[in-house]
Every structure is written in C-alpha cells, then in structure tokens.
Design an enzyme around this catalytic site. Structure first.
Site, PDB file in Angstrom:
ATOM      1  N   ASP A 157      19.118  19.289  27.099  1.00 28.18           N
ATOM      2  CA  ASP A 157      18.197  19.513  28.207  1.00 28.18           C
ATOM      3  C   ASP A 157      18.662  20.776  28.941  1.00 28.18           C
ATOM      4  O   ASP A 157      18.995  21.768  28.291  1.00 28.18           O
ATOM      5  CB  ASP A 157      18.121  18.276  29.107  1.00 28.18           C
ATOM      6  CG  ASP A 157      16.821  18.225  29.907  1.00 28.18           C
ATOM      7  OD1 ASP A 157      15.746  18.376  29.296  1.00 28.18           O
ATOM      8  OD2 ASP A 157      16.873  18.040  31.132  1.00 28.18           O
TER       9      ASP A 157
ATOM     10  N   ASP B 217      19.113  18.695  21.734  1.00 26.83           N
ATOM     11  CA  ASP B 217      19.602  19.655  22.718  1.00 26.83           C
ATOM     12  C   ASP B 217      20.205  18.893  23.900  1.00 26.83           C
ATOM     13  O   ASP B 217      20.152  17.663  23.960  1.00 26.83           O
ATOM     14  CB  ASP B 217      18.457  20.547  23.204  1.00 26.83           C
ATOM     15  CG  ASP B 217      17.334  19.728  23.833  1.00 26.83           C
ATOM     16  OD1 ASP B 217      17.392  19.460  25.051  1.00 26.83           O
ATOM     17  OD2 ASP B 217      16.393  19.326  23.100  1.00 26.83           O
TER      18      ASP B 217
END
Length: 295
Positions: free
Chosen positions: A212, A210
C-alpha cells in the site's frame, strides 16, 4: 443429498483454471442482472468446479461495478456449494510481503456505492457476519496454498475500500495503525456478505502485491510492480486450486464449523403473508430453502 461443487472467483491476474476436464463456458441467467462473465465449468480431480472471472475476461468491470449479486446468485443457481475468492491485495504488515498469500478471516467494509444485500423491504433478513468466512474451507485453502511452496499467513483482517483509487498515505496509516487491518483490497465486499446470505461456504485468499502506501521504504503503490507480482501469484493460485480440488471430498456440501449453509435459519423477520411476491421470485436460488418457511 446435495453434491459438493467448488467455485473459484478469480480477481486481478487470475483469469482461468488449469486442468479442467469437460470444460465449457456457459451463460447463466440471473434475476439480478448479468454476471461478470460466462462461467467456466468442468471437473478437476473428480470434483465439480466452476470458475468466474470477477472482472470479466479482459478486465472490463471496475471493483465498484462488479455485479456481485448476479455473480453469487448465478453460482448458487448452477449448484455451487463452496466459493473460494482469490484476489490481489496490499499489505499493512511487514511480514505479509509481496508474493505471500493471506487467508482472510475478518473484514472491515468501507465500500459505499454497492448493493450489499439480496433482501430489502418486503423481505427483511439479518444474517450474522461475526465470523464471515467458512472456517473449514479456509483451512483447506491454507493447506492447499502451502503445497505450492508459497508463504501462507493464517488469518488476516481485510479492509475493503471503494476505489478505484488507491489509499492516501493518511488512510493507509489509519487502517494499519488505528484500525489494526492486515491487508487492503477492493472486491471482497459485498461479495462475502452476499455469499453468507446465499448460504454458501465462502473463503478468501488475498494475494499480496504491494505494501500500500504506508511503508517508508516502498512509497506509493507502483502499478508496474503490482503487475509483475500478479503474474507469479496467478501461477501459484492455479496450483493452489488444483490442490484444493483434491481435498474437497472431505468438505461435504452440508455442515461446517461456521454454519454457513444454515445462515438463514432464523434470519427472516418478515411475516410470511407480508413477504413481497416479486422479491420472493428473485430469491428462488439464493433463499429457496427458507423462502416459504414460517418465521
């Protein structure tokens, strides 16, 4: 002569290794407590290999509660010479996209609730962490990862956070913009520090899941998205380990560009007659090479 033995510490999503011959799970006693789980041992492409699920099978240990000292001690105790850490991470860089692998070469440690050393009063030791990973093992891991077809980034600064919560937006922006970090995770510290104290060759592959919370198009971390990416990453990680095993013959147990296996040569400051006998007994596997040597 010490025989080369590779250990893989698997993080979120990686709970087993394909293709191990003579595979068996074995319990290993450690004076530092129980490891995260039993250790799976066997051979892969003729190389001795051990696998330790960092969070335990069934993911029972939170990042803070992982028994890092027991894990590293147990691996050293069974003859491991090289440790490859595989873990999920968030990315602070657009180019380091979900599904990519980052070969970590630096750390910033923001953990605060973990025991970070095998040593204490009674045997004071200071090891260098200027170059915290084994350059030779990291290069071999990068080459092995590329053979799986995954996008690999050579080098990256890993921000180790305490967790278990993910970053606030303000923290994410600070780590990315002010501190210059590349990825963020919760488990490589104090693992890398302890591996250095144990004179093990250590390298880390961070698998991006991802962005963050800093990325304006992606927003906060989405657990469902992370789990989906983890499944694909885990398959590529197992393939990477298979390729790395085939290259381990070129990485002898002793000697590397980073000097990992001699990290304690000049690190013990406590005079021999002042060294705590009880602590010395616990350090038999980790520091047995130097424990009775003069300063």
């Amino acid at each position: 002569m010490t025989e080369t033995m590779l250990a893989v510490i698997g993080g979120s999503g990686l709970y087993d290794i394909d293709g191990l011959q003579d595979a068996r799970w074995q319990a290993v006693d450690s004076p530092w407590g129980a490891p995260s789980d039993d250790i799976l041992t066997g051979t892969l492409d003729g190389i001795k290999l051990a696998f330790l699920p960092r969070h335990g099978r069934g993911h029972v240990h939170s990042p803070t509660d992982v028994p890092y000292r027991a894990n590293i001690d147990a691996l050293k105790r069974i003859g491991v010479t090289h440790v490859l850490s595989v873990s999920a991470c968030g990315s602070f860089r657009e180019a380091m996209a979900p599904g990519d692998f980052v070969i970590v070469d630096q750390y910033i440690d923001r953990t605060v609730l973990r025991e970070k050393s095998f040593f204490s009063s009674g045997m004071t030791v200071h090891v260098s962490m200027a170059h915290p990973v084994c350059a030779d093992l990291a290069a071999a891991a990068a080459e092995a990862a590329r053979k799986t077809g995954v996008t690999v980034h050579d080098g990256g600064c890993y921000l180790a956070m305490e967790g278990p919560q993910f970053s606030t937006l303000a923290e994410s922006r600070m780590y990315r913009e002010s501190w210059g970090c590349d990825v963020i995770g919760m488990t490589n510290m104090p693992e890398a520090k302890l591996a250095r104290e144990a004179e093990l060759h250590y390298a880390s592959v961070a698998m991006v899941t991802d962005y963050d919370s800093w990325h304006p198009q992606h927003g906060e971390v989405d657990i469902k998205q992370i789990v989906a990416v983890l499944k694909g990453n885990a398959a590529r990680a197992r393939s990477m380990v298979a390729h790395l095993a085939g290259a381990m013959a070129d990485l002898p147990a002793a000697g590397c560009a980073t000097g990992c296996d001699h990290a304690l040569d000049f690190a013990v400051l406590t005079a021999p007659e002042k060294r705590d006998p009880a602590l010395k007994a616990r350090l038999d596997a980790v520091a047995g090479r130097v424990i009775d040597a003069p300063r």
